[in-house]
Design a protein around this motif. Sequence first.
Motif, mmCIF file in Angstrom:
data_model
loop_
_atom_site.group_PDB
_atom_site.id
_atom_site.type_symbol
_atom_site.label_atom_id
_atom_site.label_comp_id
_atom_site.label_asym_id
_atom_site.label_seq_id
_atom_site.Cartn_x
_atom_site.Cartn_y
_atom_site.Cartn_z
ATOM 1 N N GLY A 61 96.494 -69.301 24.556
ATOM 2 C CA GLY A 61 96.749 -70.110 25.745
ATOM 3 C C GLY A 61 98.059 -70.860 25.736
ATOM 4 O O GLY A 61 98.676 -71.068 26.788
ATOM 5 N N TRP A 62 98.509 -71.282 24.554
ATOM 6 C CA TRP A 62 99.778 -72.017 24.481
ATOM 7 C C TRP A 62 100.935 -71.154 24.970
ATOM 8 O O TRP A 62 101.850 -71.635 25.635
ATOM 9 N N GLU A 63 100.897 -69.861 24.671
ATOM 10 C CA GLU A 63 101.937 -68.954 25.161
ATOM 11 C C GLU A 63 101.938 -68.931 26.694
ATOM 12 O O GLU A 63 103.002 -68.943 27.327
ATOM 13 N N TYR A 64 100.758 -68.877 27.298
ATOM 14 C CA TYR A 64 100.655 -68.872 28.765
ATOM 15 C C TYR A 64 101.212 -70.172 29.343
ATOM 16 O O TYR A 64 101.915 -70.169 30.364
ATOM 17 N N LEU A 65 100.848 -71.300 28.702
ATOM 18 C CA LEU A 65 101.333 -72.593 29.168
ATOM 19 C C LEU A 65 102.853 -72.652 29.122
ATOM 20 O O LEU A 65 103.505 -73.094 30.078
ATOM 21 N N ARG A 66 103.445 -72.190 28.036
ATOM 22 C CA ARG A 66 104.902 -72.242 27.897
ATOM 23 C C ARG A 66 105.594 -71.373 28.941
ATOM 24 O O ARG A 66 106.653 -71.744 29.468
#
Length: 390
Positions: free
Chosen positions: A132-137
């Motif tokens: 999810g952090w990749e999507y957020l970034r």
Amino acid sequence: MGWLLWRYWQERQYRRRPYVAPAYNNWAQHQLPTEQPLHRVALLGDPGAVATDGTDPILNLLESWQQETGPAGTVIILGDNVYPTGMPAPEHPGRAAAEARFNSLLATLGRFAGNVVLLSGNHDWNKGRPDGWEYLRRQEAYVREHLPKAHYLPVDGHPGPVTLQLTDGLLLIVLNTQWWVQTGPRPAADAKEPFRELRRLLEANRHQRVVVAGHHPLYSNALHGGKFTAKQHVFPLTTVHKQAYVPLPVIGSLLPLYRRVVGAAEDMAHPRYRKMRRRLLRVLQDFPGVIYAAGHDHNLQYFNYKEGHYLVSGSGSKTAFVQKGGRATFVHEYKGFFSLDVYAQGETWLRTLEPAQSEVFRLRLEPKVPVVPASLPSLTALTQLPQSSG
């Protein structure tokens, strides 16, 4: 079966109708001040499924609000900005649809002369999955490229808190509540320090009105608060997909029971959410008059509890069941958003704005807070914190 039939009959009496607690039934008799507000704040959550052809009722309503407000205002997008899973990688088959929806929202926000603030929600973090952090970034980078004047807060998925002075006497504090419930990689931070910092900020700003914004509600009469319809007991799969009418009577009641007692990761009952909520309430309840605004549940809700104001404004593109009564002052299963109108003499009015509807609820929020010159810098952030397993 008798209980389900009784519940179904009850729900039919009030679903999609505004509910106002009896003590506030005279709300329409209280008139807004005649002068212009010092500042207006639109609180719009979960707009991730807006129409892309220019006909979306919420975007059109927001456009009207923006034109009426002018530069003396702030739009706060409370997360779940792109359905179903945030901003996929460029090669992902869902990328084009995600961009189209997000572009419709950003185009509307781009025409606003005031402040624009975007938060992230669980869907923006790929529904809380480990990547999810990749999507957020990716989503944050997309906003920086296509709407550079906007504040995407907190930066890079940190928990916060981050402050933004909106005008004299009105402070916004943003928390990334998804950080506490997220699985997989996330920015390194001490899980308890943000609450200590929030307490310090609130103590230092008792002289002004404070709005704390996060994606996850602290009170809710809807799905994430453990409230289900009679239909969902018989057809439990409709909680995942509205058309999944697979009858599972008796067995079907186990899913609502599970989500109310144990909870999925996005539910108040889940241990991570429950711990975050308990710590946050412990701080907020020591500061009367603070406004906490969230999205997440797809409806409009207002709770005036223990001298605090708790909003759920998550019907930016979808609607879902919300139960009347309980601690709620107002609930409505309808698309729309809340607006806070702040006046120079310290009054703050909560207003409910809905497409093609006359106003269904408004309220002057107590206590008044006198407007004095701001003492904080315009933007501060708590982002670099030590690692902890808390």
